[in-house]
Design a protein around this motif. Structure first.
Motif, short mmCIF file in Angstrom:
data_model
loop_
_atom_site.label_atom_id
_atom_site.label_comp_id
_atom_site.label_asym_id
_atom_site.label_seq_id
_atom_site.Cartn_x
_atom_site.Cartn_y
_atom_site.Cartn_z
N LEU A 107 -26.35 -38.68 -19.31
CA LEU A 107 -25.18 -37.85 -19.64
C LEU A 107 -24.02 -38.70 -20.19
O LEU A 107 -23.42 -38.35 -21.20
N ALA A 108 -23.75 -39.82 -19.53
CA ALA A 108 -22.60 -40.65 -19.91
C ALA A 108 -22.75 -41.22 -21.31
O ALA A 108 -21.76 -41.64 -21.92
N ALA A 109 -23.97 -41.25 -21.84
CA ALA A 109 -24.16 -41.76 -23.20
C ALA A 109 -23.70 -40.70 -24.23
O ALA A 109 -23.43 -41.04 -25.38
N ARG A 110 -23.63 -39.44 -23.81
CA ARG A 110 -23.27 -38.37 -24.74
C ARG A 110 -21.82 -37.93 -24.61
O ARG A 110 -21.26 -37.37 -25.55
N VAL A 111 -21.21 -38.14 -23.44
CA VAL A 111 -19.84 -37.67 -23.21
C VAL A 111 -18.95 -38.81 -22.73
O VAL A 111 -19.45 -39.84 -22.29
N ASP A 112 -17.62 -38.57 -22.80
CA ASP A 112 -16.71 -39.64 -22.33
C ASP A 112 -16.26 -39.37 -20.90
O ASP A 112 -16.61 -38.36 -20.30
N GLU A 113 -15.49 -40.32 -20.38
CA GLU A 113 -15.03 -40.26 -19.00
C GLU A 113 -14.19 -39.00 -18.74
O GLU A 113 -14.30 -38.38 -17.68
N GLU A 114 -13.33 -38.66 -19.72
CA GLU A 114 -12.47 -37.48 -19.58
C GLU A 114 -13.30 -36.22 -19.36
O GLU A 114 -12.99 -35.37 -18.52
N TYR A 115 -14.39 -36.11 -20.14
CA TYR A 115 -15.27 -34.95 -20.03
C TYR A 115 -15.84 -34.87 -18.61
O TYR A 115 -15.89 -33.80 -18.00
N LEU A 116 -16.27 -36.04 -18.08
CA LEU A 116 -16.88 -36.07 -16.75
C LEU A 116 -15.88 -35.61 -15.68
O LEU A 116 -16.20 -34.82 -14.80
N ARG A 117 -14.66 -36.11 -15.78
CA ARG A 117 -13.63 -35.71 -14.81
C ARG A 117 -13.39 -34.20 -14.87
O ARG A 117 -13.31 -33.53 -13.84
N ARG A 118 -13.26 -33.69 -16.08
CA ARG A 118 -13.00 -32.27 -16.28
C ARG A 118 -14.17 -31.43 -15.74
O ARG A 118 -13.97 -30.40 -15.10
N ALA A 119 -15.39 -31.93 -15.99
CA ALA A 119 -16.58 -31.19 -15.55
C ALA A 119 -16.62 -31.06 -14.03
O ALA A 119 -17.13 -30.08 -13.50
N ILE A 120 -16.07 -32.04 -13.34
CA ILE A 120 -16.06 -32.01 -11.87
C ILE A 120 -14.90 -31.16 -11.35
O ILE A 120 -15.07 -30.32 -10.46
N LEU A 121 -13.71 -31.38 -11.92
CA LEU A 121 -12.50 -30.75 -11.38
C LEU A 121 -12.29 -29.33 -11.90
O LEU A 121 -11.68 -28.50 -11.23
N ASP A 122 -12.82 -29.05 -13.10
CA ASP A 122 -12.64 -27.72 -13.70
C ASP A 122 -13.93 -27.34 -14.43
O ASP A 122 -14.01 -27.34 -15.66
N PRO A 123 -14.98 -27.04 -13.66
CA PRO A 123 -16.33 -26.89 -14.21
C PRO A 123 -16.45 -25.87 -15.35
O PRO A 123 -17.35 -26.01 -16.18
N ASN A 124 -15.58 -24.86 -15.35
CA ASN A 124 -15.74 -23.83 -16.37
C ASN A 124 -15.00 -24.16 -17.67
O ASN A 124 -15.03 -23.36 -18.61
N ALA A 125 -14.33 -25.33 -17.72
CA ALA A 125 -13.62 -25.71 -18.94
C ALA A 125 -14.61 -25.95 -20.08
O ALA A 125 -14.38 -25.53 -21.22
#
Ligand code: HEC
Length: 159
Positions: A107-125
């Motif tokens: 997953l981390a090869a396709r998305v950046d750190e910001e995306y990962l944080r958002r995916a955890i804290l605001d999954p529906n974003a």
């Protein structure tokens, strides 16, 4: 004539000297031999002691503290633990196979750190392709600390 006698007596006088040095050499050899024997005895004793140590164990190795993780390795291992204790791995695999949620492998090869944080804290974003909204709990923003999120992100990035 007189010179011959002198030479003879000189030879006789030399003899004890030669014998002395012969004995001295013998004594030296004896000493050297003794030293070699002593070294052999000591080294054999040493290996017997270490053999006993190997066989019955002094317990020193077992008492040595486990190597402690620091820095990035500590963060990643903390993240792996949090993924278990927070139930993430019930939906996310780390073996490349999608489950209720997408696998974290690669997953981390396709998305950046910001995306990962958002995916955890605001999954529906953002909704991962092929998955539906409203499945991943939206409560993590309340229950996870900033440090927890850092560790989870580091763990996902390590996969
Ligand atoms: C009940 C199942 C479930 C649990 C538990 C869950 N997730 Fe998810 N997660 C999903 C689903 C479904 C998606 C895909 C939909 C979306 O993007 O919101 C997802 C998406 C993600 C994504 C984005 C993946 C991608 O491929 O874009 C990340 C990152 C993520 N979750 C992290 C976590 C973390 C960290 C935890 C635990 C703290 C967790 N999830 C717990 C179901 C779950």
């Amino acid at each position: 004539m007189t010179t011959e006698v002198k030479e003879e007596s000189a030879e006789v006088a030399d003899k004890p000297e030669q014998e002395k040095s012969f004995f001295a050499r013998g004594a030296l050899l004896g000493l050297a031999g003794g030293a070699v024997a002593a070294i052999l005895v000591i080294s054999v004793f040493g290996s017997v002691v270490s053999l006993f140590d190997d066989l019955f164990g002094s317990g020193e190795e077992a008492a040595a503290p486990a190597e402690e993780l620091t820095g990035e390795a500590l963060l990643i291992s903390t993240g792996a633990n949090l993924a278990t204790t927070n139930g993430c791995i019930g939906c996310h695999s780390v073996n490349g196979l999608d489950g209720t949620g997408p696998t974290w492998t690669g997953l981390a090869a396709r998305v950046d750190e910001e995306y990962l944080r958002r995916a955890i804290l605001d999954p529906n974003a953002d909704i991962a392709e092929g998955f539906t909204e409203g499945v991943m709990p939206v409560t993590y923003a309340d229950t996870l600390s900033d440090e927890d999120v850092d560790a989870l992100v580091a763990y996902i990035q390590s996969l």
